[in-house]
Design a protein around this motif. Structure first.
Motif, mmCIF file in Angstrom:
data_model
loop_
_atom_site.group_PDB
_atom_site.id
_atom_site.type_symbol
_atom_site.label_atom_id
_atom_site.label_comp_id
_atom_site.label_asym_id
_atom_site.label_seq_id
_atom_site.Cartn_x
_atom_site.Cartn_y
_atom_site.Cartn_z
ATOM 1 N N ALA A 147 3.229 71.260 -32.994
ATOM 2 C CA ALA A 147 3.017 72.695 -33.216
ATOM 3 C C ALA A 147 3.053 73.416 -31.877
ATOM 4 N N THR A 148 3.810 74.511 -31.809
ATOM 5 C CA THR A 148 3.938 75.257 -30.570
ATOM 6 C C THR A 148 3.318 76.650 -30.649
ATOM 7 N N SER A 149 2.714 76.984 -31.786
ATOM 8 C CA SER A 149 2.046 78.281 -31.920
ATOM 9 C C SER A 149 0.821 78.124 -32.815
ATOM 10 N N ALA A 150 -0.125 79.037 -32.638
ATOM 11 C CA ALA A 150 -1.389 78.936 -33.359
ATOM 12 C C ALA A 150 -1.244 79.193 -34.850
ATOM 13 N N ASP A 151 -0.141 79.827 -35.280
ATOM 14 C CA ASP A 151 0.008 80.148 -36.700
ATOM 15 C C ASP A 151 0.703 79.046 -37.495
ATOM 16 N N ASP A 152 0.923 77.892 -36.899
ATOM 17 C CA ASP A 152 1.489 76.760 -37.646
ATOM 18 C C ASP A 152 0.484 76.330 -38.721
ATOM 19 N N PRO A 153 0.827 76.417 -40.014
ATOM 20 C CA PRO A 153 -0.156 76.131 -41.069
ATOM 21 C C PRO A 153 -0.666 74.691 -41.048
ATOM 22 N N ARG A 154 0.078 73.776 -40.423
ATOM 23 C CA ARG A 154 -0.353 72.371 -40.387
ATOM 24 C C ARG A 154 -1.634 72.208 -39.576
ATOM 25 N N LEU A 155 -1.919 73.157 -38.677
ATOM 26 C CA LEU A 155 -3.113 73.047 -37.849
ATOM 27 C C LEU A 155 -4.392 73.356 -38.625
ATOM 28 N N ASN A 156 -4.252 73.915 -39.815
ATOM 29 C CA ASN A 156 -5.417 74.170 -40.670
ATOM 30 C C ASN A 156 -5.733 72.995 -41.585
ATOM 31 N N ILE A 157 -5.036 71.879 -41.391
ATOM 32 C CA ILE A 157 -5.187 70.730 -42.283
ATOM 33 C C ILE A 157 -5.758 69.539 -41.515
ATOM 34 N N HIS A 158 -6.768 68.916 -42.101
ATOM 35 C CA HIS A 158 -7.300 67.647 -41.611
ATOM 36 C C HIS A 158 -6.883 66.575 -42.609
ATOM 37 N N ALA A 159 -6.259 65.523 -42.108
ATOM 38 C CA ALA A 159 -5.786 64.464 -43.006
ATOM 39 C C ALA A 159 -5.983 63.111 -42.329
ATOM 40 N N CYS A 160 -6.663 62.213 -43.011
ATOM 41 C CA CYS A 160 -6.833 60.851 -42.506
ATOM 42 C C CYS A 160 -5.505 60.093 -42.652
ATOM 43 N N PRO A 161 -5.405 58.876 -42.114
ATOM 44 C CA PRO A 161 -4.135 58.138 -42.248
ATOM 45 C C PRO A 161 -3.740 57.855 -43.692
ATOM 46 N N GLY A 162 -4.725 57.702 -44.600
ATOM 47 C CA GLY A 162 -4.408 57.482 -46.003
ATOM 48 C C GLY A 162 -3.767 56.133 -46.256
ATOM 49 N N ALA A 163 -3.273 55.953 -47.483
ATOM 50 C CA ALA A 163 -2.602 54.705 -47.860
ATOM 51 C C ALA A 163 -1.174 54.707 -47.295
ATOM 52 N N PRO A 164 -0.651 53.556 -46.916
ATOM 53 C CA PRO A 164 -1.252 52.220 -46.960
ATOM 54 C C PRO A 164 -2.022 51.853 -45.702
ATOM 55 N N ALA A 165 -2.130 52.811 -44.734
ATOM 56 C CA ALA A 165 -2.770 52.478 -43.462
ATOM 57 C C ALA A 165 -4.232 52.106 -43.632
ATOM 58 N N CYS A 166 -4.913 52.753 -44.578
ATOM 59 C CA CYS A 166 -6.340 52.492 -44.789
ATOM 60 C C CYS A 166 -6.543 51.854 -46.163
ATOM 61 N N ALA A 167 -7.262 50.741 -46.180
ATOM 62 C CA ALA A 167 -7.474 50.015 -47.429
ATOM 63 C C ALA A 167 -8.373 50.774 -48.393
#
Length: 377
Positions: free
Chosen positions: A279-299
């Motif tokens: 992300a190169t700007s503060a308005d990138d919507p991905r920066l409002n998201i918290h996401a763990c590694p999820g499957a299959p990385a986490c059992a």
């Protein structure tokens, strides 16, 4: 539902943690920065001995995922100068440094002296950490830490116990010894069941000598964009593709990479380089998201989280979102506007809460979840 318990320790380089995609090996940047050529070497280690994914953690560390040959990684980190001499020293060097330096680099100088005193510290819990934030207005007020070295409201220095509104006024020559003294007080007075400073202060009064001076106000939050002779990049979901990072470092001709605890890194002396992976700007919507590694990385996870995050990002309308592969909520402990919790391959929907809170709706497929986000008011 009650807040689930999390592990009492974090992975390190010497002591990796097993996950669903292999070992997690954490690298703690010394003084919050790594030269660009050594970051390139770290990327090569990830691509050769891991799965090519690097996490930027909430404590401004880098960790390699999917490691298959731990000894080869240790050897590589040693060759790069990124490995502490002993596991004990690595654990004690749990220090976050202000990512934006003032003209006199006060935080870096203090952190460097603190590292030389690590052997003087008592035995402390694995997650017990220091925050060195002494270059003007506080940059790390939201960062996790137990002993904080900060600027006082009068412009001097204070050493402050996390959870206290007041700290101990000190000179620059006194600051490290004062931090060690506060750590010793914690060690001598804490209940063994308590591992962090703020919960300790809920039941144990802080001596007056440690609580006399107020701290400076907080600086505006660091966001992606240009800085003086540098550029700050956001890391969506805290996940870095090692090959993309190598490409960015090469194209930008950066000298050093500095790390911030809010999923942002800074490239010093870098030409602005726009890449979709960052992300190169503060308005990138991905920066409002918290996401763990999820499957299959986490059992523990039953859903893929980061692919879901990319799909859901356009539907947020400015809201914050936490996508958690299970009810533990490892990626983010605070409340968010919307929470999507993986359960049995589908998602439960929580509003204004945490993954362990009671959901409004259960068992939503991803496309249905996107529709529900559009309908939220």
């Amino acid at each position: 539902m009650s807040d689930p318990q999390v592990k009492g320790w974090c992975p390190g380089a010497y002591r990796p943690m097993m996950s669903g995609d292999g070992l997690i090996v954490r690298v703690r940047p010394r003084l919050g920065s790594i030269p660009a050529d050594k970051v390139q070497g770290l990327c090569d280690l990830s691509l050769t001995h891991g799965n090519g994914i690097l996490d930027l953690t909430n404590r401004a560390n880098l960790q390699m995922r999917g490691v298959r040959d731990h000894q080869a990684v240790l050897d590589g980190l040693w060759d790069l100068g990124l490995l502490d001499p002993t596991p004990e020293l690595e654990q004690r060097r749990n220090i976050i440094v202000a990512p934006v330096c003032g003209p006199h680099h006060v935080s870096i100088a203090i952190a460097d002296r603190l590292i030389t005193k690590l052997n003087a510290l008592p035995d402390l819990p694995a997650k017990f950490g220091f925050v060195v934030d002494a270059d003007g207005p506080r940059q790390l007020s939201a960062a996790s830490g137990d002993i904080r070295i900060e600027t006082s409201v009068s412009g001097g220095l204070i050493v402050r116990a996390d959870g206290s509104d007041l700290g101990q006024a000190v000179t620059e020559s006194e600051v490290v010894n004062a931090a060690v003294a506060l750590a010793r007080w914690f060690n001598e007075t804490v209940n063994p069941d308590i591992r962090r400073m703020a919960p300790h202060l809920e039941t144990t009064p802080l001596p007056h000598c440690f609580a006399r001076e107020t701290f400076a106000p907080s600086a505006p939050a660091l966001t992606p964009g240009p800085l003086t002779n540098a550029f700050a990049y956001g890391v969506p979901f805290g996940s870095i593709d090692a090959l993309a990072l190598k490409t960015l470092l090469t194209r930008s001709k950066a000298g050093h990479m500095r790390f911030a605890p809010n999923r942002i890194f800074i490239l010093d002396g870098a030409a602005i380089t726009d890449m979709q992976a960052f992300a190169t700007s503060a308005d990138d919507p991905r920066l409002n998201i918290h996401a763990c590694p999820g499957a299959p990385a986490c059992a523990s996870a039953s859903v893929t989280t980061r692919d879901a995050a990319d799909i859901l990002a356009p539907h947020l309308k400015g809201r914050s979102l936490h996508i958690s592969g299970c009810a533990k909520g490892c990626a983010h402990r605070a409340s968010t506007d919307v929470v999507a919790v993986g359960r049995d391959g589908a998602f439960d929907l929580v509003r204004n809460g945490h993954p362990w809170d009671e959901p409004l709706q259960r068992g939503l497929a991803l496309d249905r979840l996107a529709d529900e986000l559009e309908l939220l008011t």
